[in-house]
Enzyme design. Structure first.
Site, PDB file in Angstrom:
ATOM      1  N   ARG A  25      56.073 -23.051  -4.567  1.00 28.00           N
ATOM      2  CA  ARG A  25      57.396 -23.429  -4.034  1.00 28.00           C
ATOM      3  C   ARG A  25      57.868 -22.469  -2.948  1.00 28.00           C
ATOM      4  NH1 ARG A  25      62.596 -25.813  -7.485  1.00 28.00           N
ATOM      5  NH2 ARG A  25      64.004 -25.907  -5.719  1.00 28.00           N
TER       6      ARG A  25
ATOM      7  N   LYS B 215      67.791 -26.346  -7.848  1.00 26.87           N
ATOM      8  CA  LYS B 215      68.393 -25.022  -7.667  1.00 26.87           C
ATOM      9  C   LYS B 215      69.893 -25.215  -7.493  1.00 26.87           C
ATOM     10  CE  LYS B 215      64.767 -22.229  -5.543  1.00 26.87           C
ATOM     11  NZ  LYS B 215      64.400 -21.457  -4.338  1.00 26.87           N
TER      12      LYS B 215
ATOM     13  N   ASN C  87      60.064 -21.587   1.885  1.00 29.60           N
ATOM     14  CA  ASN C  87      60.833 -20.515   2.532  1.00 29.60           C
ATOM     15  C   ASN C  87      60.293 -20.163   3.916  1.00 29.60           C
ATOM     16  OD1 ASN C  87      62.448 -20.348   0.281  1.00 29.60           O
ATOM     17  ND2 ASN C  87      61.176 -18.796  -0.706  1.00 29.60           N
TER      18      ASN C  87
ATOM     19  N   ARG D 139      77.596 -25.876 -21.960  1.00 33.13           N
ATOM     20  CA  ARG D 139      76.185 -25.440 -21.974  1.00 33.13           C
ATOM     21  C   ARG D 139      75.235 -26.433 -21.295  1.00 33.13           C
ATOM     22  NH1 ARG D 139      78.272 -23.746 -26.754  1.00 33.13           N
ATOM     23  NH2 ARG D 139      78.429 -21.480 -26.892  1.00 33.13           N
TER      24      ARG D 139
ATOM     25  N   HIS E 277      62.430 -18.446   6.490  1.00 30.57           N
ATOM     26  CA  HIS E 277      63.619 -17.951   5.792  1.00 30.57           C
ATOM     27  C   HIS E 277      63.699 -16.425   5.719  1.00 30.57           C
ATOM     28  CE1 HIS E 277      64.114 -22.132   4.825  1.00 30.57           C
ATOM     29  NE2 HIS E 277      65.220 -21.912   4.137  1.00 30.57           N
TER      30      HIS E 277
ATOM     31  N   GLU F  75      59.565 -21.747  -8.864  1.00 29.22           N
ATOM     32  CA  GLU F  75      59.156 -20.865  -7.770  1.00 29.22           C
ATOM     33  C   GLU F  75      58.364 -19.657  -8.256  1.00 29.22           C
ATOM     34  OE1 GLU F  75      62.019 -20.669  -4.515  1.00 29.22           O
ATOM     35  OE2 GLU F  75      61.157 -18.761  -3.901  1.00 29.22           O
TER      36      GLU F  75
ATOM     37  N   LYS G 200      58.986 -32.268  -0.765  1.00 27.93           N
ATOM     38  CA  LYS G 200      59.707 -31.350  -1.657  1.00 27.93           C
ATOM     39  C   LYS G 200      59.455 -31.738  -3.116  1.00 27.93           C
ATOM     40  CE  LYS G 200      63.434 -28.406  -2.573  1.00 27.93           C
ATOM     41  NZ  LYS G 200      64.744 -27.876  -2.281  1.00 27.93           N
TER      42      LYS G 200
ATOM     43  N   GLU H 159      65.126 -28.242   9.024  1.00 25.46           N
ATOM     44  CA  GLU H 159      64.416 -28.217   7.731  1.00 25.46           C
ATOM     45  C   GLU H 159      63.322 -29.275   7.699  1.00 25.46           C
ATOM     46  OE1 GLU H 159      64.913 -25.883   5.471  1.00 25.46           O
ATOM     47  OE2 GLU H 159      66.966 -25.174   5.718  1.00 25.46           O
TER      48      GLU H 159
ATOM     49  N   HIS I 106      67.120 -15.349   6.974  1.00 22.62           N
ATOM     50  CA  HIS I 106      68.181 -14.663   6.225  1.00 22.62           C
ATOM     51  C   HIS I 106      68.670 -13.435   6.988  1.00 22.62           C
ATOM     52  CE1 HIS I 106      66.579 -16.547   2.256  1.00 22.62           C
ATOM     53  NE2 HIS I 106      67.456 -17.328   2.856  1.00 22.62           N
TER      54      HIS I 106
ATOM     55  N   HIS J 107      72.880 -22.340   8.653  1.00 25.18           N
ATOM     56  CA  HIS J 107      71.640 -21.986   7.958  1.00 25.18           C
ATOM     57  C   HIS J 107      70.406 -22.573   8.673  1.00 25.18           C
ATOM     58  CE1 HIS J 107      68.894 -21.113   4.698  1.00 25.18           C
ATOM     59  NE2 HIS J 107      68.571 -22.393   4.624  1.00 25.18           N
TER      60      HIS J 107
HETATM   61  P1  NAD Z   1      77.773 -28.016   3.781  1.00 30.61           P
HETATM   62  O1  NAD Z   1      77.736 -28.545   2.422  1.00 30.61           O
HETATM   63  O2  NAD Z   1      78.729 -26.904   4.063  1.00 30.61           O
HETATM   64  O3  NAD Z   1      78.052 -29.230   4.777  1.00 30.61           O
HETATM   65  C1  NAD Z   1      78.182 -28.977   6.152  1.00 30.61           C
HETATM   66  C2  NAD Z   1      79.507 -29.498   6.698  1.00 30.61           C
HETATM   67  O4  NAD Z   1      79.434 -30.919   6.836  1.00 30.61           O
HETATM   68  C3  NAD Z   1      80.706 -29.239   5.800  1.00 30.61           C
HETATM   69  O5  NAD Z   1      81.807 -28.948   6.609  1.00 30.61           O
HETATM   70  C4  NAD Z   1      80.916 -30.569   5.086  1.00 30.61           C
HETATM   71  O6  NAD Z   1      82.243 -30.747   4.674  1.00 30.61           O
HETATM   72  C5  NAD Z   1      80.524 -31.542   6.163  1.00 30.61           C
HETATM   73  N1  NAD Z   1      80.024 -32.839   5.729  1.00 30.61           N
HETATM   74  C6  NAD Z   1      79.203 -33.109   4.705  1.00 30.61           C
HETATM   75  N2  NAD Z   1      78.819 -34.390   4.743  1.00 30.61           N
HETATM   76  C7  NAD Z   1      79.449 -34.952   5.783  1.00 30.61           C
HETATM   77  C8  NAD Z   1      79.445 -36.263   6.333  1.00 30.61           C
HETATM   78  N3  NAD Z   1      78.663 -37.236   5.845  1.00 30.61           N
HETATM   79  N4  NAD Z   1      80.228 -36.498   7.398  1.00 30.61           N
HETATM   80  C9  NAD Z   1      80.987 -35.506   7.955  1.00 30.61           C
HETATM   81  N5  NAD Z   1      81.004 -34.247   7.488  1.00 30.61           N
HETATM   82  C10 NAD Z   1      80.228 -33.980   6.423  1.00 30.61           C
HETATM   83  O7  NAD Z   1      76.355 -27.476   4.263  1.00 30.61           O
HETATM   84  P2  NAD Z   1      74.866 -28.064   4.148  1.00 30.61           P
HETATM   85  O8  NAD Z   1      74.222 -27.699   5.442  1.00 30.61           O
HETATM   86  O9  NAD Z   1      74.842 -29.467   3.684  1.00 30.61           O
HETATM   87  O10 NAD Z   1      74.240 -27.171   2.996  1.00 30.61           O
HETATM   88  C11 NAD Z   1      74.154 -25.760   3.115  1.00 30.61           C
HETATM   89  C12 NAD Z   1      74.220 -25.177   1.723  1.00 30.61           C
HETATM   90  O11 NAD Z   1      73.115 -25.683   0.984  1.00 30.61           O
HETATM   91  C13 NAD Z   1      74.096 -23.665   1.701  1.00 30.61           C
HETATM   92  O12 NAD Z   1      75.035 -23.158   0.773  1.00 30.61           O
HETATM   93  C14 NAD Z   1      72.685 -23.421   1.217  1.00 30.61           C
HETATM   94  O13 NAD Z   1      72.563 -22.208   0.502  1.00 30.61           O
HETATM   95  C15 NAD Z   1      72.485 -24.612   0.317  1.00 30.61           C
HETATM   96  N6  NAD Z   1      71.077 -24.983   0.114  1.00 30.61           N
HETATM   97  C16 NAD Z   1      70.649 -25.129  -1.159  1.00 30.61           C
HETATM   98  C17 NAD Z   1      69.345 -25.503  -1.401  1.00 30.61           C
HETATM   99  C18 NAD Z   1      68.881 -25.724  -2.818  1.00 30.61           C
HETATM  100  O14 NAD Z   1      67.670 -25.874  -3.041  1.00 30.61           O
HETATM  101  N7  NAD Z   1      69.775 -25.773  -3.766  1.00 30.61           N
HETATM  102  C19 NAD Z   1      68.462 -25.728  -0.329  1.00 30.61           C
HETATM  103  C20 NAD Z   1      68.942 -25.587   0.971  1.00 30.61           C
HETATM  104  C21 NAD Z   1      70.261 -25.219   1.190  1.00 30.61           C
END
Ligand code: NAD
Length: 364
Positions: free
Chosen positions: A241, A143, A245, A121, A248, A237, A227, A185, A252, A265
């Site tokens: 917040r 999130k 987006n 939990r 976005h 949100e 942020k 971003e 999307h 993304h």
């Molecule tokens: P990811 O976690 O898939 O990382 C991108 C790639 O880089 C992966 O292949 C990973 O293995 C690799 N990688 C990570 N760190 C590395 C490093 N230091 N050296 C070499 N390779 C490395 O993608 P991302 O772009 O980090 O995140 C995208 C995700 O985040 C999506 O699922 C999106 O929905 C989510 N997201 C969440 C929020 C939130 O507020 N929670 C906000 C924005 C995005």
């Protein structure tokens, strides 16, 4: 080393940013009273690079780390991974006072955070983000969640980390395409909230794309500050917040129309910001010079501003799906000047289509 505080009453936490910050992680965990078992959740790309070092560090701090390695990739952001992780936590002996360390990009942070939110939990977790997207966006704000086959990020929870430890040196190994997508971003943060940050991004593409860590510190810190202040005002949100987006609503649509394979993304967000600017011009919020300025900045980072083969109807359809998710009108965050955005729910389909056509034809 810089510290930024996310002010959320009893859920407040620090973001530590610097070079070689892993000793800080040791300190943070010991100050938070970490004892015994601790889980390090990471992915199959990050584990071989940094898994052993973090594992050793936590072992030296007297903890019993268990490395839990997810397959890398968005397709592993799914519910059965939560069940698997909870099994790993149980086998490691994590109890209600234990801490999970999320070591990786946004996928790892979202999955590990959600596992921490539901295991027994809810237990505490620390974000150690290793991509730009994770350092400037996903690790801050609480999130967490996974995708459903029918929609992204639809299963989840707000669960704030107890600390975020950002080590810029992780970025040295980040693939260039991921770096550029993450910087989209940061450009977004400039457009929504900080004209000086946008100017910095305009002037610094060469150094940032060359992974000059001294140059990367400023935009990463400013993004975290922006942020953090938005999240502190509107954690769940309900209003403000939503400005995060920007780009976005279109983004999307582009991601879905590209079957989640055409764009990362951040790339879809860059294209989405361009479409949002075209729409803002279409309805008279900004002039052509604004659209051109934002376009030049996006292009300087090798990010997309046109999609000649875009199936406009498919993007529109995917955007309508988003509309159902919010149960009413499609919401757009639009700039009406640099560092100032507004929310509009009265955009017609014809106006949306016109903005998409501008992007398809590379206009704007
Ligand atoms: P990811 O976690 O898939 O990382 C991108 C790639 O880089 C992966 O292949 C990973 O293995 C690799 N990688 C990570 N760190 C590395 C490093 N230091 N050296 C070499 N390779 C490395 O993608 P991302 O772009 O980090 O995140 C995208 C995700 O985040 C999506 O699922 C999106 O929905 C989510 N997201 C969440 C929020 C939130 O507020 N929670 C906000 C924005 C995005």
């Amino acid at each position: 080393m810089t510290q930024i505080d996310v002010s959320l009453g009893e859920r407040s936490y620090p973001i530590h940013i610097g070079l070689d910050t892993m000793p800080v992680l040791q300190d943070v965990l010991s100050r938070l009273g970490a004892r015994g078992a601790v889980a390090i959740v990471t992915d199959s790309n990050v584990a071989p690079l940094y898994g052993a070092a973090v594992d050793q560090l936590l072992g030296e701090a007297g903890l019993w780390p268990r490395l839990c390695v997810l397959q890398a990739g968005e397709e592993n952001k799914r519910l059965d991974r939560i069940e698997w992780l909870c099994g790993e936590f149980l086998k490691a002996g994590l109890d209600r006072s234990s801490i999970v360390v999320a070591l990786g990009g946004g996928v790892v942070g979202d999955v590990a955070g959600f596992a921490a939110a539901v295991y027994m939990r809810g237990i505490r977790f620390v974000q150690v983000p290793t991509t730009i997207v994770a350092q400037v966006d996903s690790s801050v704000g609480g999130k967490t969640g996974v995708n459903h086959p029918l929609a992204k990020n639809i299963i989840g929870s707000f669960h704030q980390p107890i600390a975020v430890v950002i080590d810029l040196t992780f970025l040295r190994s980040l693939p260039d395409r991921e770096l550029r997508a993450g910087l989209a971003e940061v450009i977004k943060h400039g457009v929504i909230a900080d004209a000086a940050l946008f100017e910095y991004m305009e002037a610094s593409a060469e150094r940032l794309l060359a992974k000059d860590l001294a140059a990367l510190e400023h935009p990463i810190r400013r993004s975290c500050e922006i942020k953090a202040s938005i999240v502190a005002e509107d954690e769940r949100e309900q209003g403000l917040r939503a400005i995060l987006n920007y780009g976005h609503t279109f983004g999307h649509g582009f991601e879905a129309a590209g079957k989640y394979a055409r764009f990362l993304h951040g790339e879809a967000v860059a294209l989405g910001m361009h479409a949002a600017a075209a729409l803002a011009q279409e309805i008279g919020l900004v002039d052509e010079a604004f659209v051109q300025r934002q376009r030049d900045c996006i292009e300087a980072y090798g990010l997309p501003v046109a999609w000649p083969e875009m199936p406009v109807d498919v993007v529109l359809e995917a955007m309508q799906h988003d509309k159902k998710a919010v149960g009413g009108a499609l919401k757009f965050i639009l700039a009406d000047g640099m560092a100032h955005v507004i929310q509009r729910k009265d955009i017609t389909e014809a106006q949306t289509r016109a903005a998409l056509e501008a992007v398809r034809e590379g206009r704007g």
